[in-house]
Scaffold this motif. Structure first.
Motif, PDB file in Angstrom:
ATOM      1  N   ASP A   1      29.061  96.943  53.830  1.00 48.05           N
ATOM      2  CA  ASP A   1      27.933  97.544  53.110  1.00 48.05           C
ATOM      3  C   ASP A   1      28.390  97.847  51.702  1.00 48.05           C
ATOM      4  OD1 ASP A   1      25.825  99.429  52.177  1.00 48.05           O
ATOM      5  OD2 ASP A   1      25.188  99.335  54.268  1.00 48.05           O
TER       6      ASP A   1
ATOM      7  N   ASP B   1      25.265  94.723  56.427  1.00 49.57           N
ATOM      8  CA  ASP B   1      24.094  95.001  55.598  1.00 49.57           C
ATOM      9  C   ASP B   1      23.564  93.655  55.096  1.00 49.57           C
ATOM     10  OD1 ASP B   1      22.177  96.336  54.072  1.00 49.57           O
ATOM     11  OD2 ASP B   1      23.545  96.736  52.417  1.00 49.57           O
ATOM     12  N   VAL B   2      22.312  93.625  54.708  1.00 45.75           N
ATOM     13  CA  VAL B   2      21.703  92.381  54.239  1.00 45.75           C
ATOM     14  C   VAL B   2      21.709  92.286  52.724  1.00 45.75           C
ATOM     15  CG1 VAL B   2      19.544  91.074  54.142  1.00 45.75           C
ATOM     16  CG2 VAL B   2      20.293  92.070  56.301  1.00 45.75           C
TER      17      VAL B   2
ATOM     18  N   ASP C   1      24.042  87.200  49.837  1.00 42.48           N
ATOM     19  CA  ASP C   1      23.231  88.077  50.673  1.00 42.48           C
ATOM     20  C   ASP C   1      23.744  88.051  52.109  1.00 42.48           C
ATOM     21  OD1 ASP C   1      21.967  86.069  52.219  1.00 42.48           O
ATOM     22  OD2 ASP C   1      20.173  86.059  50.987  1.00 42.48           O
TER      23      ASP C   1
ATOM     24  N   THR D   1      20.061  97.316  58.274  1.00 36.14           N
ATOM     25  CA  THR D   1      19.328  97.160  57.018  1.00 36.14           C
ATOM     26  C   THR D   1      18.036  97.962  57.045  1.00 36.14           C
ATOM     27  OG1 THR D   1      18.346  95.508  55.537  1.00 36.14           O
ATOM     28  CG2 THR D   1      18.168  95.081  57.894  1.00 36.14           C
TER      29      THR D   1
ATOM     30  N   ARG E   1      17.684  99.522  62.109  1.00 36.46           N
ATOM     31  CA  ARG E   1      17.062  99.875  60.825  1.00 36.46           C
ATOM     32  C   ARG E   1      17.679 101.134  60.231  1.00 36.46           C
ATOM     33  NH1 ARG E   1      11.567  98.491  60.216  1.00 36.46           N
ATOM     34  NH2 ARG E   1      11.807  99.397  58.141  1.00 36.46           N
ATOM     35  N   LYS E   2      17.924 101.078  58.922  1.00 41.63           N
ATOM     36  CA  LYS E   2      18.354 102.249  58.162  1.00 41.63           C
ATOM     37  C   LYS E   2      17.130 103.077  57.805  1.00 41.63           C
ATOM     38  CE  LYS E   2      22.221 100.046  55.759  1.00 41.63           C
ATOM     39  NZ  LYS E   2      22.706  99.631  54.442  1.00 41.63           N
TER      40      LYS E   2
END
Length: 131
Positions: free
Chosen positions: A15, A59-60, A66, A89, A107-108
């Protein structure tokens, strides 16, 4: 007195946000998970080769490359292709994550309970002896 030793499960967290890295490291503290982290997506393959994680948290939205492209590189790497990847993400892209080979998407913002449960579920889906 015999005290059982819990297996340390290596987790590589990728991240670019250092606050997120620190948060996820705190989430893993005191558990049987061992944290390895990087904010540099260019280091992921080399770091994963050296620490041999049992799972990768990705992370994306990363600088330079990416997360989707990095996920593809991990799935194609002969040494890392069997390591489950948990995409973490803010993006609601669970179908895309699974299509590209992720074990799951969380999901964050993510809570400690949710994060640990997601790691556990992703590792439980792996065949025995997948170290």
């Amino acid at each position: 007195l015999v005290v059982p030793v819990l297996e340390q499960v290596g987790v590589l967290v990728v991240d670019d946000n250092t606050d997120t890295l620190q948060l996820l490291e705190r989430y893993l503290a005191g558990s049987h998970y061992r944290f390895h982290g990087t904010s540099d997506p260019q280091q992921v393959i080399a770091l994963a080769e050296s620490v041999s994680p049992r799972i990768i948290v990705l992370d994306v939205m990363l600088p330079g490359i990416d997360g989707w492209e990095l996920l593809d590189r991990l799935r194609e790497h002969p040494q890392l292709c069997h390591v489950p990847v948990l995409v973490c993400t803010i993006l609601p892209e669970e179908d895309l994550a699974r299509t590209l080979g992720a074990a799951a998407l969380v999901r964050k913002p993510v809570t400690q309970v949710e994060f640990l449960a997601s790691l556990h579920r992703a590792l439980d889906r792996q065949p025995t002896g997948s170290e």
